[in-house]
Every structure is written in structure tokens, then in C-alpha cells.
Design a protein around this motif. Structure first.
Motif, PDB file in Angstrom:
ATOM      1  N   TYR A 150      27.634   8.608  48.554  1.00 51.19           N
ATOM      2  CA  TYR A 150      28.198   7.440  47.873  1.00 51.19           C
ATOM      3  C   TYR A 150      28.009   6.207  48.759  1.00 51.19           C
ATOM      4  O   TYR A 150      27.625   6.310  49.928  1.00 51.19           O
ATOM      5  N   ASP A 207      38.306   4.573  51.469  1.00 50.19           N
ATOM      6  CA  ASP A 207      38.192   5.023  50.080  1.00 50.19           C
ATOM      7  C   ASP A 207      37.152   4.164  49.371  1.00 50.19           C
ATOM      8  O   ASP A 207      37.355   2.957  49.166  1.00 50.19           O
ATOM      9  N   SER A 211      36.379   3.911  46.417  1.00 51.83           N
ATOM     10  CA  SER A 211      36.824   3.326  45.148  1.00 51.83           C
ATOM     11  C   SER A 211      37.497   1.974  45.350  1.00 51.83           C
ATOM     12  O   SER A 211      37.701   1.228  44.393  1.00 51.83           O
ATOM     13  N   ASP A 212      37.842   1.656  46.611  1.00 53.13           N
ATOM     14  CA  ASP A 212      38.437   0.354  46.908  1.00 53.13           C
ATOM     15  C   ASP A 212      37.397  -0.722  47.194  1.00 53.13           C
ATOM     16  O   ASP A 212      37.751  -1.863  47.507  1.00 53.13           O
ATOM     17  N   SER A 213      36.124  -0.382  47.106  1.00 51.44           N
ATOM     18  CA  SER A 213      35.059  -1.363  47.356  1.00 51.44           C
ATOM     19  C   SER A 213      35.149  -2.510  46.367  1.00 51.44           C
ATOM     20  O   SER A 213      35.418  -2.316  45.177  1.00 51.44           O
ATOM     21  N   LEU A 243      29.839  -1.839  45.633  1.00 51.56           N
ATOM     22  CA  LEU A 243      29.773  -1.672  44.174  1.00 51.56           C
ATOM     23  C   LEU A 243      28.383  -1.942  43.624  1.00 51.56           C
ATOM     24  O   LEU A 243      28.120  -1.618  42.461  1.00 51.56           O
TER      25      LEU A 243
END
Length: 335
Positions: A82, A99, A101-103, A108
Motif C-alpha cells: 500500500y 495508518d 487510511s489517514d493519508s 492517496l
């Protein structure tokens, strides 16, 4: 008890440096359990022998590239793949947010062809990815990392450990480049020497924040002096770590200072934007001051003063005794 999760960028300090700095050699992760792997950039039209992925792109542009992963260990290797935003740590290293997903930025922008791979010992895989710059992306530098991750649980079942190894991604989006730096939280503390004839030590801590839109580096020095400029001194200029936009590093410098109760000075930074078109900036000068009492010298002077006072008092007493005893002795002889 649920396992507590801890993120470890790499299994060894050397491997960590290769990941975060993007050196030309392949980054390596290994442990004593037969787990080991490397990652490196592929040679392509985007470049050869690259230590990291670096692109100069227009808003809305897309680029395709790939990373090679090799299982150099003795056991099968299941890896997650990822991308995540990168930042500069307070210590000056480059890390990725824990994490993905906090990008919120370049992490992103990366789309990976596969999110999971399994490599047998000696096997390798090429992981294609596509990076798309949003049409409304802000000009300047944006940082991320393409990561391979191995998750596991220690035998105690208390700590979940994630080992990550990857390559840095630097994206410079076309537009106005505005490098800028700010010095914050300057703190100075003076420690006197035990030797009254030696200088004390001044420790200066400060934070350097990249408030511009390009990566930032430069040199920094500390100037200090006692009252009315007495005993002025300055540290040699020291190269500063590269700082990603929005990140802050913390710096500590020490220098010998002879002071008489108070010391004042300044943090002097000569910042420079990284890359073509970023350029040199005007010096950033931030003043500071702090009490600087040379206690050993004060103690010595106090002792000397005490001895002087005692000597003066002794002389005065002897003189007084002589004056009092002199006349009475004379009258006795006359009688």
C-alpha cells in the motif's frame, strides 16, 4: 487481552535508513526467524539506478512505475502492499503515517496493482503502480511511500508487530514554488562549569518548521554573548536535515559561554529550498536570552571576599587591642 499494535518501520536500523532516505542500494529487512526481503525501484523510462521514486508533474498528470520485491529469506513471505503519506520526524528522519487510511496527500494519489503478494524463498515480484496528481493539487513537493508490510503477533500475544519496508515517493507539482521556514520554541539553558576559570555550557533547543511548499534544508548556527556583548561566541554552521513541507524538526546545539549573570543570543538559520527553482532564502534570526550565573566563580569570589573580611576584622581587632593596652602599660611604668 486484545493484542496491542505497534508499528515498526523496519527490522534493523540500517534498513530503516535505506527506506526513509531512499538510498541507491536496495532497502533490506530481516530478522532471526528466516524472514528477509528487499525492495528497489525498477529501471524504466522513468529512470535507472534510482534510490527513490521522484516525479515532476503537472496537475492532472499520471505516471506509471513499479517496485521490485525479493524474498531473500528462508520462509514464505506474505506481504501487504500500500501507499501512505510521508513526513519528517522530529529527529530528522522520514517516516510514514502509521495508518495508511489517514493519508490526506500523495499517499492517496497512488493506486497499486495488487494489495497482497506471497513470495516463496528466492522469488521476486514486480509491483506496478499508478500515480495520478489531482487536477486541483497545490504546487510544490508532496511526499509518500510505497510500502510492503509483514504483520505478525509475538509469542506473548500481547504485542502485534508490523514490519514495513518500502521506497520513498517525491512528487513536485508544477506551479509557484514558495519555500519558507520558521523557527519556533527556542529554549536556552546555561550550566556553569565546576571550574570557576572555565566557560559554562549553553544548551539551545529549537524547532524548525517548514512552512513553505518545497522540501527544505539549510545550515544553522547559534550566537551568544554575555552582558553588553562580552565573551561572544558562535557555533560552527551545521547542515540541517531535509524537512518535508508541513513537518517540523527539533534541533539541540551546545556551545561554551563565559557569562556574568545573563546571556543573550540568536538562532541563525540560512534556509534553502530543495530542488531546481526552490532557491536560497533570507536568513531567519530568532533571539533568545537566559540567566547564566557562574556559580563556581560566585562561590570562589564569596570565599575570597569572606577571607578578606576576616583578615580586615582580624587586623582591626589587633589594632584595637594594641591601642587599649598601650596607654595602661605606660601609666604602670610611671607609677
Amino acid at each position: 487481552m486484545p493484542a496491542q499494535r505497534s508499528t515498526t518501520m523496519l527490522a534493523a536500523a540500517t534498513a530503516s535508513a535505506l527506506l526513509v532516505l531512499g538510498l541507491a542500494a536496495p532497502a533490506i529487512a530481516q530478522d532471526s526467524g528466516g524472514v528477509a526481503w528487499t525492495v528497489k525501484t525498477v529501471d524504466s523510462e522513468n529512470g535507472t539506478g534510482r534510490g527513490s521514486f521522484s516525479y515532476d508533474l503537472e496537475p492532472g498528470a499520471t505516471v506509471s512505475d513499479a517496485m521490485v520485491v525479493v524474498n531473500t529469506g528462508t520462509v514464505a513471505l506474505p506481504l501487504d502492499v500500500y501507499a501512505a503519506d510521508a513526513f519528517t520526524t522530529a529527529g530528522g528522519d522520514v517516516d510514514l503515517i502509521a495508518d495508511a487510511s489517514d493519508s490526506e496527500d500523495a499517499g492517496l494519489w497512488v493506486s497499486v496493482a495488487t494489495s497482497e503478494i506471497v513470495l516463496e524463498p528466492g522469488a521476486q515480484a514486480e509491483i506496478p503502480f499508478t500515480l495520478t496528481v489531482p487536477a486541483g493539487a497545490q504546487p510544490g513537493d508532496h511526499a509518500a511511500g510505497l510500502v510492503t508490510s509483514l504483520a505478525g503477533v509475538e509469542a506473548s500475544a500481547i504485542l502485534s508487530v508490523e514490519r514495513r519496508l518500502g521506497a520513498r515517493i517525491n512528487v513536485r507539482v508544477a506551479g509557484a514554488l514558495l519555500p519558507a521556514a520558521q523557527v519556533e520554541n527556542v529554549r536556552a539553558a546555561y550550566a556553569a562549569s565546576w571550574n570557576p576559570f572555565e566557560a559554562g555550557t549553553l544548551t539551545v533547543d529549537y524547532a524548525l518548521r517548514n512552512t513553505g511548499n518545497t522540501r527544505l534544508t539549510g545550515v544553522g548556527a547559534i550566537e551568544a554573548a554575555g552582558p553588553v556583548g562580552l565573551f561572544a561566541s558562535r557555533t560552527p554552521a551545521e547542515q540541517l536535515d531535509e524537512v518535508i513541507p508541513g513537518s517540523t524538526i527539533e534541533v539541540r546545539r551546545t556551545l561554551p559561554v563565559s557569562a556574568l549573570g545573563w546571556v543573550s543570543g540568536a538562532v541563525v538559520i540560512d534556509p534553502e529550498g530543495v530542488g531546481l527553482g526552490a532557491g536560497q532564502l533570507a536568513p531567519v534570526v530568532t533571539d533568545f536570552s537566559a540567566p547564566a550565573v557562574p556559580w563556581s566563580l560566585v562561590a570562589l569570589l564569596a570565599v575570597v571576599a569572606g577571607l578578606v573580611v576576616a583578615a580586615v576584622m582580624l587586623v582591626r581587632r589587633r589594632r584595637a587591642a594594641t591601642v587599649e593596652g598601650g596607654p595602661s602599660g605606660t601609666q604602670g611604668q610611671q607609677g
